[in-house]
Design an enzyme around this catalytic site. Structure first.
Site, PDB file in Angstrom:
ATOM      1  N   LYS A  58       0.830  -1.217   0.000  1.00 16.93           N
ATOM      2  CA  LYS A  58       0.000   0.000   0.000  1.00 16.93           C
ATOM      3  C   LYS A  58       0.861   1.262   0.000  1.00 16.93           C
ATOM      4  O   LYS A  58       0.690   2.145  -0.826  1.00 16.93           O
ATOM      5  CB  LYS A  58      -0.922  -0.003   1.222  1.00 16.93           C
ATOM      6  CG  LYS A  58      -1.513   1.352   1.574  1.00 16.93           C
ATOM      7  CD  LYS A  58      -2.344   1.260   2.812  1.00 16.93           C
ATOM      8  CE  LYS A  58      -2.316   2.235   3.888  1.00 16.93           C
ATOM      9  NZ  LYS A  58      -1.571   3.337   4.172  1.00 16.93           N
ATOM     10  N   ASN A  59       1.779   1.356   0.975  1.00 16.55           N
ATOM     11  CA  ASN A  59       2.489   2.622   1.143  1.00 16.55           C
ATOM     12  C   ASN A  59       3.509   2.881   0.031  1.00 16.55           C
ATOM     13  O   ASN A  59       3.949   4.016  -0.151  1.00 16.55           O
ATOM     14  CB  ASN A  59       3.117   2.706   2.534  1.00 16.55           C
ATOM     15  CG  ASN A  59       2.043   2.923   3.597  1.00 16.55           C
ATOM     16  OD1 ASN A  59       0.921   3.329   3.276  1.00 16.55           O
ATOM     17  ND2 ASN A  59       2.372   2.637   4.849  1.00 16.55           N
ATOM     18  N   CYS A 110      -5.203   8.642   8.922  1.00 18.42           N
ATOM     19  CA  CYS A 110      -5.439   8.139  10.282  1.00 18.42           C
ATOM     20  C   CYS A 110      -5.013   9.192  11.300  1.00 18.42           C
ATOM     21  O   CYS A 110      -4.054   9.932  11.076  1.00 18.42           O
ATOM     22  CB  CYS A 110      -4.632   6.861  10.537  1.00 18.42           C
ATOM     23  SG  CYS A 110      -5.233   5.424   9.658  1.00 18.42           S
ATOM     24  N   ARG A 149       0.244  15.468  13.169  1.00 16.29           N
ATOM     25  CA  ARG A 149       0.972  14.902  12.019  1.00 16.29           C
ATOM     26  C   ARG A 149       1.552  16.058  11.197  1.00 16.29           C
ATOM     27  O   ARG A 149       1.006  16.440  10.164  1.00 16.29           O
ATOM     28  CB  ARG A 149       0.064  14.003  11.178  1.00 16.29           C
ATOM     29  CG  ARG A 149      -0.367  12.758  11.919  1.00 16.29           C
ATOM     30  CD  ARG A 149      -1.090  11.761  11.043  1.00 16.29           C
ATOM     31  NE  ARG A 149      -0.216  11.042  10.138  1.00 16.29           N
ATOM     32  CZ  ARG A 149      -0.617  10.027   9.381  1.00 16.29           C
ATOM     33  NH1 ARG A 149      -1.856   9.612   9.408  1.00 16.29           N
ATOM     34  NH2 ARG A 149       0.244   9.421   8.569  1.00 16.29           N
ATOM     35  N   PRO A 150       2.678  16.625  11.654  1.00 20.66           N
ATOM     36  CA  PRO A 150       3.220  17.808  10.991  1.00 20.66           C
ATOM     37  C   PRO A 150       3.821  17.483   9.621  1.00 20.66           C
ATOM     38  O   PRO A 150       4.138  16.327   9.344  1.00 20.66           O
ATOM     39  CB  PRO A 150       4.327  18.270  11.941  1.00 20.66           C
ATOM     40  CG  PRO A 150       4.698  17.079  12.740  1.00 20.66           C
ATOM     41  CD  PRO A 150       3.517  16.161  12.759  1.00 20.66           C
ATOM     42  N   ILE A 151       3.987  18.524   8.784  1.00 15.37           N
ATOM     43  CA  ILE A 151       4.662  18.321   7.497  1.00 15.37           C
ATOM     44  C   ILE A 151       5.820  19.320   7.346  1.00 15.37           C
ATOM     45  O   ILE A 151       6.225  19.659   6.243  1.00 15.37           O
ATOM     46  CB  ILE A 151       3.689  18.412   6.289  1.00 15.37           C
ATOM     47  CG1 ILE A 151       2.952  19.757   6.274  1.00 15.37           C
ATOM     48  CG2 ILE A 151       2.698  17.271   6.274  1.00 15.37           C
ATOM     49  CD1 ILE A 151       2.352  20.069   4.911  1.00 15.37           C
ATOM     50  N   ASP A 152       6.333  19.789   8.511  1.00 12.44           N
ATOM     51  CA  ASP A 152       7.397  20.801   8.462  1.00 12.44           C
ATOM     52  C   ASP A 152       8.647  20.310   7.720  1.00 12.44           C
ATOM     53  O   ASP A 152       9.311  21.107   7.044  1.00 12.44           O
ATOM     54  CB  ASP A 152       7.775  21.236   9.888  1.00 12.44           C
ATOM     55  CG  ASP A 152       8.182  20.056  10.749  1.00 12.44           C
ATOM     56  OD1 ASP A 152       7.357  19.147  10.938  1.00 12.44           O
ATOM     57  OD2 ASP A 152       9.336  20.016  11.210  1.00 12.44           O
ATOM     58  N   GLN A 153       8.950  19.030   7.806  1.00 13.14           N
ATOM     59  CA  GLN A 153      10.155  18.531   7.130  1.00 13.14           C
ATOM     60  C   GLN A 153       9.973  18.482   5.608  1.00 13.14           C
ATOM     61  O   GLN A 153      10.929  18.668   4.856  1.00 13.14           O
ATOM     62  CB  GLN A 153      10.558  17.152   7.659  1.00 13.14           C
ATOM     63  CG  GLN A 153      10.908  17.143   9.130  1.00 13.14           C
ATOM     64  CD  GLN A 153      12.028  18.124   9.460  1.00 13.14           C
ATOM     65  OE1 GLN A 153      13.121  18.079   8.893  1.00 13.14           O
ATOM     66  NE2 GLN A 153      11.745  19.036  10.360  1.00 13.14           N
ATOM     67  N   ASP A 213       3.407   0.558  12.335  1.00 17.56           N
ATOM     68  CA  ASP A 213       2.128   0.112  11.777  1.00 17.56           C
ATOM     69  C   ASP A 213       1.737  -1.281  12.276  1.00 17.56           C
ATOM     70  O   ASP A 213       0.596  -1.701  12.096  1.00 17.56           O
ATOM     71  CB  ASP A 213       2.168   0.154  10.242  1.00 17.56           C
ATOM     72  CG  ASP A 213       2.284   1.584   9.734  1.00 17.56           C
ATOM     73  OD1 ASP A 213       2.009   2.512  10.519  1.00 17.56           O
ATOM     74  OD2 ASP A 213       2.670   1.780   8.565  1.00 17.56           O
ATOM     75  N   ARG A 221      -9.403   0.563   3.510  1.00 14.88           N
ATOM     76  CA  ARG A 221      -8.448   1.512   2.925  1.00 14.88           C
ATOM     77  C   ARG A 221      -7.126   0.829   2.609  1.00 14.88           C
ATOM     78  O   ARG A 221      -6.437   1.221   1.665  1.00 14.88           O
ATOM     79  CB  ARG A 221      -8.150   2.646   3.927  1.00 14.88           C
ATOM     80  CG  ARG A 221      -9.135   3.773   3.899  1.00 14.88           C
ATOM     81  CD  ARG A 221      -8.644   4.878   4.802  1.00 14.88           C
ATOM     82  NE  ARG A 221      -7.206   5.008   4.676  1.00 14.88           N
ATOM     83  CZ  ARG A 221      -6.361   5.283   5.662  1.00 14.88           C
ATOM     84  NH1 ARG A 221      -6.818   5.503   6.871  1.00 14.88           N
ATOM     85  NH2 ARG A 221      -5.073   5.372   5.450  1.00 14.88           N
TER      86      ARG A 221
END
Ligand code: EPZ
Length: 425
Positions: free
Chosen positions: A25-26, A120, A125-129, A308, A400
């Site tokens: 999936k990922n 999920c 769940r940051p996206i700063d990087q 996971d 999903r």
């Protein structure tokens, strides 16, 4: 309209036989948006039949890609004629991986407008990087009214040190840098198998990426990516789910279509817990006859024990002899599912990022909700080993990310059926 399906599981089953793992999936949810960078036809094989894949394919279609299935696990994607760099809220809110549209659109069009992604809920769940990486490459990134606006005049290769080991940021920066001028070096990169898979896909299309799977990735920019054929790797987490299910229920299961190297942290833990695990070239056999023994588990980025599988491994630990400690080393908050598990008799207490699991004699079937994707899989395994009947609700999370979970597990002895309770508007 929402279908109100539920799973009914009759417990106390042993698992025996062979089960086959689908494509990852990922990896798929990253390789598919990566096709935006390719001007030509990409044929992608071993695509898992899951909702997240259908969603991301739909997003590409809405952006103008030509997509058709060659067979039920092979898809042809042609993004040559995409001329849209905007992915609105309705399109992206349903899944986390839609953030890959930012890197891919930016890499192709030097511009991206993508609403903040969903997915999920594990706390923050940051996206700063991701943003740090895009900015280091020369992009200007702004977030306004829930939309990420990114644009760049000229992408130039650079050196980027990731403050946090992040799967998403590593892949996203790789996508943005593939067609940049010069060389980009990502340091402290994540090393998960699907990072290697995305790099291999891009290289098969003409990119020049080295070092994926180590913590330093070097990307030498190329002008254009052409088409080609690529086969997605087997799903490490689905394979781990089946291995852990076999250990939890007891029995003898051959898990087929796996890369045993990807499974080492899980294999080692199951052996510690008293299962026998045998590796073959592309399969793993798990046999468990004797009582499960307690173990401590700490989740970490690859090659550590995967976060996971944290809810999933908690199930055999909950019936093992003794007290186990499960420590979550990746997400701030990934224990929300335990209140549901307590309905089934699991004895578990959470203190911050650690859970103390006291082994009990048996679990008992109960109605529960799949609170997220992997917690849902954990509840299915709990239902297989519990006494009596378990009902699992909120299956949209499981659907999903797992292809035919109940059918696959039924084929090795689980007694699961899906029933529909109708629909709501
Ligand atoms: C990927 O999420 C997976 N999702 C997740 O799997 C998985 O749990 C996670 O990696 C960790 O292995 C997909 O691949 C689609 P991260 P991702 O960026 O990329 C922090 C599943 O069940 N962080 O590696 O979003 C973050 O808060 C799903 O299949 C920052 O601080 O995860 C977390 O603590 C759920 N800043 C840690 O890094 C950032 O900019 C790891 O997150 C990004 C992340």
């Amino acid at each position: 309209m929402l279908a109100l399906d539920k799973l009914l599981i009759e417990g106390s089953s042993k698992l025996e036989g062979e089960i086959t793992v689908s494509g990852a999936k990922n990896a798929a949810v990253a390789v598919i948006p990566a096709a935006i960078l390719v001007e030509g036809k990409c044929i992608i094989e071993n695509i898992p039949k899951i909702k997240d894949v259908y969603l991301i394919l739909d997003m590409l279609k809405q952006l103008g890609a030509n997509i058709h299935y060659i067979d039920n696990s092979t898809v042809e994607i042609d993004c040559s004629n995409i001329n849209n760099h905007t992915a609105p809220y309705d399109m992206v809110v349903k899944m986390r991986a839609s953030y890959y549209l930012v890197g891919a659109l930016l890499g192709r069009f030097s511009k991206a407008e993508v609403a903040f992604p969903g997915g999920c809920n594990f706390g923050v769940r940051p996206i700063d990087q991701h943003i740090k990486g895009f900015e280091a490459l020369g992009a200007k990134v702004e977030i306004e009214h829930g939309v990420i606006y990114a644009q760049v005049k000229r992408f130039e290769g650079t050196q980027i040190y990731m403050d946090v080991v992040s799967v998403g940021a590593t892949i996203n920066v790789m996508l943005a840098a593939v067609r940049a001028e010069g060389t980009t070096i990502i340091e402290n990169a994540a090393k998960e198998p699907h990072i290697v898979d995305v790099a291999n896909f891009l290289n098969a299309m003409g990119a020049n990426i080295k070092g994926a799977g180590t913590d330093v990735i070097k990307i030498i920019g190329v002008n254009k990516l052409g088409g080609g054929t690529y086969c997605i790797i087997p799903d490490q987490i689905e394979a781990g789910t089946f291995m852990i299910a076999a250990a939890a229920a007891g029995g003898d299961v051959l898990v087929k279509n796996v890369i045993p190297k990807h499974m080492e942290s899980i294999t080692a833990k199951l052996i510690e817990m008293n299962a026998q695990v045998t590796e073959y070239d592309d399969a793993i056999r798990v046999v468990r006859k004797d009582k499960l023994i307690r173990a401590n588990v700490k989740t970490l980025p690859y090659p550590g024990f995967p976060t996971d599988l944290q809810p999933v491994i908690t199930i055999p630990l909950s019936v093992a002899s003794g007290t186990s400690i499960v420590t979550e080393g990746v997400w701030d908050s990934r224990f929300q599912y335990i209140d549901e598990l307590k309905r089934m008799g699991v004895d578990i207490k959470v203190e911050g990022r650690a859970a103390v699991v006291e082994g009990v004699k048996r679990l008992s079937g109960a109605p529960v909700k799949a609170t997220d994707l992997r917690a849902g899989a954990a509840m299915v395994i709990a239902g297989i080993i519990a006494e009596g009947t378990t009902e699992i609700h909120d299956l949209m999370h499981i659907d999903r990310g797992y292809e035919n979970l109940e059918k696959k597990l039924s084929s090795i002895g689980a007694r699961i059926k899906r029933t529909s309770q109708g629909t709501v508007l």
